[in-house]
Design a protein around this motif. Structure first.
Motif, PDB file in Angstrom:
ATOM      1  N   ALA A 253     114.777  91.505  99.536  1.00 33.74           N
ATOM      2  CA  ALA A 253     116.195  91.310  99.237  1.00 33.74           C
ATOM      3  C   ALA A 253     116.421  91.490  97.745  1.00 33.74           C
ATOM      4  CB  ALA A 253     116.639  89.910  99.650  1.00 33.74           C
ATOM      5  N   ASP A 254     117.689  91.543  97.387  1.00 31.25           N
ATOM      6  CA  ASP A 254     118.069  91.397  95.988  1.00 31.25           C
ATOM      7  C   ASP A 254     118.238  89.907  95.736  1.00 31.25           C
ATOM      8  OD1 ASP A 254     120.171  94.307  96.193  1.00 31.25           O
ATOM      9  OD2 ASP A 254     118.131  94.139  95.416  1.00 31.25           O
ATOM     10  N   TYR A 255     117.654  89.428  94.645  1.00 28.57           N
ATOM     11  CA  TYR A 255     117.694  88.008  94.320  1.00 28.57           C
ATOM     12  C   TYR A 255     118.606  87.793  93.114  1.00 28.57           C
ATOM     13  CZ  TYR A 255     114.033  86.915  97.650  1.00 28.57           C
ATOM     14  OH  TYR A 255     113.312  86.729  98.819  1.00 28.57           O
ATOM     15  N   TYR A 256     119.486  86.818  93.243  1.00 29.44           N
ATOM     16  CA  TYR A 256     120.483  86.541  92.217  1.00 29.44           C
ATOM     17  C   TYR A 256     120.371  85.102  91.743  1.00 29.44           C
ATOM     18  CZ  TYR A 256     122.750  90.689  94.181  1.00 29.44           C
ATOM     19  OH  TYR A 256     123.034  91.957  94.634  1.00 29.44           O
ATOM     20  N   CYS A 257     120.552  84.885  90.440  1.00 31.80           N
ATOM     21  CA  CYS A 257     120.697  83.516  89.959  1.00 31.80           C
ATOM     22  C   CYS A 257     122.156  83.285  89.599  1.00 31.80           C
ATOM     23  CB  CYS A 257     119.770  83.214  88.794  1.00 31.80           C
ATOM     24  SG  CYS A 257     120.157  84.028  87.255  1.00 31.80           S
ATOM     25  N   THR A 258     122.541  82.010  89.637  1.00 35.64           N
ATOM     26  CA  THR A 258     123.932  81.653  89.461  1.00 35.64           C
ATOM     27  C   THR A 258     124.009  80.217  88.992  1.00 35.64           C
ATOM     28  OG1 THR A 258     126.029  81.441  90.664  1.00 35.64           O
ATOM     29  CG2 THR A 258     124.028  81.084  91.935  1.00 35.64           C
ATOM     30  N   ASP A 259     125.139  79.810  88.425  1.00 37.72           N
ATOM     31  CA  ASP A 259     125.247  78.439  87.941  1.00 37.72           C
ATOM     32  C   ASP A 259     126.435  77.724  88.554  1.00 37.72           C
ATOM     33  OD1 ASP A 259     126.689  78.818  84.577  1.00 37.72           O
ATOM     34  OD2 ASP A 259     127.370  79.509  86.528  1.00 37.72           O
ATOM     35  N   SER A 260     126.341  76.415  88.548  1.00 33.98           N
ATOM     36  CA  SER A 260     127.360  75.604  89.205  1.00 33.98           C
ATOM     37  C   SER A 260     127.466  74.248  88.512  1.00 33.98           C
ATOM     38  CB  SER A 260     126.985  75.398  90.675  1.00 33.98           C
ATOM     39  OG  SER A 260     127.877  74.526  91.311  1.00 33.98           O
ATOM     40  N   GLU A 261     128.652  73.657  88.612  1.00 34.86           N
ATOM     41  CA  GLU A 261     128.829  72.277  88.160  1.00 34.86           C
ATOM     42  C   GLU A 261     128.652  71.304  89.323  1.00 34.86           C
ATOM     43  OE1 GLU A 261     131.977  71.542  85.121  1.00 34.86           O
ATOM     44  OE2 GLU A 261     132.630  73.551  85.672  1.00 34.86           O
ATOM     45  N   THR A 262     128.438  71.839  90.520  1.00 38.95           N
ATOM     46  CA  THR A 262     128.336  71.018  91.719  1.00 38.95           C
ATOM     47  C   THR A 262     126.883  70.661  91.991  1.00 38.95           C
ATOM     48  OG1 THR A 262     130.259  72.103  92.643  1.00 38.95           O
ATOM     49  CG2 THR A 262     128.849  70.874  94.176  1.00 38.95           C
ATOM     50  N   ARG A 263     126.653  69.379  92.222  1.00 40.43           N
ATOM     51  CA  ARG A 263     125.305  68.891  92.459  1.00 40.43           C
ATOM     52  C   ARG A 263     124.717  69.503  93.721  1.00 40.43           C
ATOM     53  NH1 ARG A 263     122.864  64.752  95.355  1.00 40.43           N
ATOM     54  NH2 ARG A 263     121.134  63.704  94.319  1.00 40.43           N
ATOM     55  N   LEU A 264     123.587  70.164  93.572  1.00 37.63           N
ATOM     56  CA  LEU A 264     122.825  70.718  94.690  1.00 37.63           C
ATOM     57  C   LEU A 264     123.685  71.545  95.640  1.00 37.63           C
ATOM     58  CD1 LEU A 264     120.487  67.672  95.427  1.00 37.63           C
ATOM     59  CD2 LEU A 264     120.082  69.657  93.959  1.00 37.63           C
ATOM     60  N   ALA A 265     124.504  72.387  95.065  1.00 38.88           N
ATOM     61  CA  ALA A 265     125.379  73.244  95.864  1.00 38.88           C
ATOM     62  C   ALA A 265     124.563  74.271  96.633  1.00 38.88           C
ATOM     63  CB  ALA A 265     126.374  73.943  94.953  1.00 38.88           C
ATOM     64  N   THR A 266     125.000  74.563  97.843  1.00 43.07           N
ATOM     65  CA  THR A 266     124.328  75.568  98.668  1.00 43.07           C
ATOM     66  C   THR A 266     125.259  76.684  99.116  1.00 43.07           C
ATOM     67  OG1 THR A 266     124.733  74.343 100.701  1.00 43.07           O
ATOM     68  CG2 THR A 266     122.692  73.850  99.525  1.00 43.07           C
ATOM     69  N   MET A 267     126.543  76.542  98.841  1.00 39.50           N
ATOM     70  CA  MET A 267     127.521  77.531  99.272  1.00 39.50           C
ATOM     71  C   MET A 267     127.844  78.470  98.125  1.00 39.50           C
ATOM     72  SD  MET A 267     127.886  76.517 102.325  1.00 39.50           S
ATOM     73  CE  MET A 267     129.304  77.448 102.885  1.00 39.50           C
ATOM     74  N   ARG A 268     127.962  79.737  98.453  1.00 43.27           N
ATOM     75  CA  ARG A 268     128.233  80.750  97.440  1.00 43.27           C
ATOM     76  C   ARG A 268     129.470  80.420  96.618  1.00 43.27           C
ATOM     77  NH1 ARG A 268     128.670  87.282  98.690  1.00 43.27           N
ATOM     78  NH2 ARG A 268     129.167  87.935  96.559  1.00 43.27           N
ATOM     79  N   GLY A 269     130.506  79.924  97.267  1.00 44.53           N
ATOM     80  CA  GLY A 269     131.766  79.629  96.595  1.00 44.53           C
ATOM     81  C   GLY A 269     131.698  78.476  95.605  1.00 44.53           C
ATOM     82  N   GLU A 270     130.604  77.730  95.617  1.00 46.70           N
ATOM     83  CA  GLU A 270     130.457  76.610  94.693  1.00 46.70           C
ATOM     84  C   GLU A 270     129.826  77.040  93.368  1.00 46.70           C
ATOM     85  OE1 GLU A 270     128.197  74.297  97.732  1.00 46.70           O
ATOM     86  OE2 GLU A 270     129.657  72.718  97.319  1.00 46.70           O
ATOM     87  N   TYR A 271     129.479  78.291  93.273  1.00 49.20           N
ATOM     88  CA  TYR A 271     128.839  78.814  92.075  1.00 49.20           C
ATOM     89  C   TYR A 271     129.807  79.680  91.285  1.00 49.20           C
ATOM     90  CZ  TYR A 271     124.371  76.949  93.530  1.00 49.20           C
ATOM     91  OH  TYR A 271     123.350  76.088  93.874  1.00 49.20           O
ATOM     92  N   ASP A 272     129.581  79.718  89.977  1.00 47.26           N
ATOM     93  CA  ASP A 272     130.524  80.380  89.081  1.00 47.26           C
ATOM     94  C   ASP A 272     130.038  81.760  88.646  1.00 47.26           C
ATOM     95  OD1 ASP A 272     130.959  77.129  87.680  1.00 47.26           O
ATOM     96  OD2 ASP A 272     132.244  78.151  89.123  1.00 47.26           O
ATOM     97  N   TYR A 273     129.176  81.808  87.663  1.00 45.77           N
ATOM     98  CA  TYR A 273     128.705  83.075  87.125  1.00 45.77           C
ATOM     99  C   TYR A 273     127.442  83.524  87.858  1.00 45.77           C
ATOM    100  CZ  TYR A 273     131.995  82.312  83.365  1.00 45.77           C
ATOM    101  OH  TYR A 273     133.139  82.120  82.644  1.00 45.77           O
ATOM    102  N   TRP A 274     127.308  84.843  87.985  1.00 47.64           N
ATOM    103  CA  TRP A 274     126.188  85.450  88.702  1.00 47.64           C
ATOM    104  C   TRP A 274     125.517  86.502  87.842  1.00 47.64           C
ATOM    105  CZ3 TRP A 274     124.936  84.219  93.872  1.00 47.64           C
ATOM    106  CH2 TRP A 274     125.829  83.344  94.489  1.00 47.64           C
ATOM    107  N   GLY A 275     124.213  86.629  87.999  1.00 44.78           N
ATOM    108  CA  GLY A 275     123.498  87.718  87.368  1.00 44.78           C
ATOM    109  C   GLY A 275     123.654  89.002  88.164  1.00 44.78           C
ATOM    110  N   GLN A 276     123.032  90.066  87.682  1.00 47.72           N
ATOM    111  CA  GLN A 276     123.153  91.371  88.343  1.00 47.72           C
ATOM    112  C   GLN A 276     122.141  91.538  89.473  1.00 47.72           C
ATOM    113  OE1 GLN A 276     121.366  90.859  85.689  1.00 47.72           O
ATOM    114  NE2 GLN A 276     119.461  91.928  86.162  1.00 47.72           N
ATOM    115  N   GLY A 277     121.182  90.637  89.541  1.00 43.14           N
ATOM    116  CA  GLY A 277     120.198  90.673  90.621  1.00 43.14           C
ATOM    117  C   GLY A 277     118.927  91.398  90.241  1.00 43.14           C
ATOM    118  N   THR A 278     117.854  91.032  90.921  1.00 38.91           N
ATOM    119  CA  THR A 278     116.578  91.726  90.771  1.00 38.91           C
ATOM    120  C   THR A 278     116.034  91.974  92.172  1.00 38.91           C
ATOM    121  OG1 THR A 278     114.410  91.689  89.688  1.00 38.91           O
ATOM    122  CG2 THR A 278     115.203  89.596  90.554  1.00 38.91           C
ATOM    123  N   GLN A 279     115.510  93.162  92.384  1.00 37.54           N
ATOM    124  CA  GLN A 279     115.107  93.562  93.722  1.00 37.54           C
ATOM    125  C   GLN A 279     113.664  93.165  94.010  1.00 37.54           C
ATOM    126  OE1 GLN A 279     114.749  97.903  94.713  1.00 37.54           O
ATOM    127  NE2 GLN A 279     116.342  97.408  96.211  1.00 37.54           N
TER     128      GLN A 279
END
Length: 123
Positions: A92-118
């Motif tokens: 897969a392509d793997y992405y890191c992202t950040d959130s202010e929500t404790r232990l968030a698991t939903m995509r919509g709970e995250y703010d900024y995203w990287g471009q991904g690494t394959q």
């Protein structure tokens, strides 16, 4: 401007290992939870793991428990994903992202995203 840059992906044989890195800049990195998601070809983006700002609390998806380990180094503004015993279905392509929500698991709970690494795992 917030930037998240992933690295460390590549081609690996099944049961091999890789360590992904996510370098962050642009805001106080240590105040945010950091998550890893992945997206396989033709599929949706799937939660993999997340880690608290202190690095003490982590949460992994059931599919990677005991195989992947998330960690962070706030001095280096970097989060890592150690992936062991890789399987072809981890491709897969793997992405890191950040959130202010404790232990968030939903995509919509995250703010900024990287471009991904394959990551490609061959059988």
């Amino acid at each position: 401007q917030v930037q998240l840059v992933e690295s460390g992906g590549g081609l690996v044989q099944a049961v091999g290992s890789l360590r992904l890195s996510c370098a962050a800049s642009g805001r106080t990195f240590s105040r945010y939870y950091i998550g890893w998601f992945r997206q396989a070809p033709g599929k949706g983006r799937e939660f993999v793991a997340t880690i608290s700002w202190s690095g003490v609390i982590t949460y992994d998806a059931d599919s990677v428990k005991g195989l992947f380990t998330i960690s962070r180094d706030n001095d280096k503004n970097t989060v890592y994903l150690q992936m062991n015993s890789l399987k072809p279905e981890d491709t897969a392509d793997y992405y890191c992202t950040d959130s202010e929500t404790r232990l968030a698991t939903m995509r919509g709970e995250y703010d900024y995203w990287g471009q991904g690494t394959q990551v490609t795992v061959s059988s």
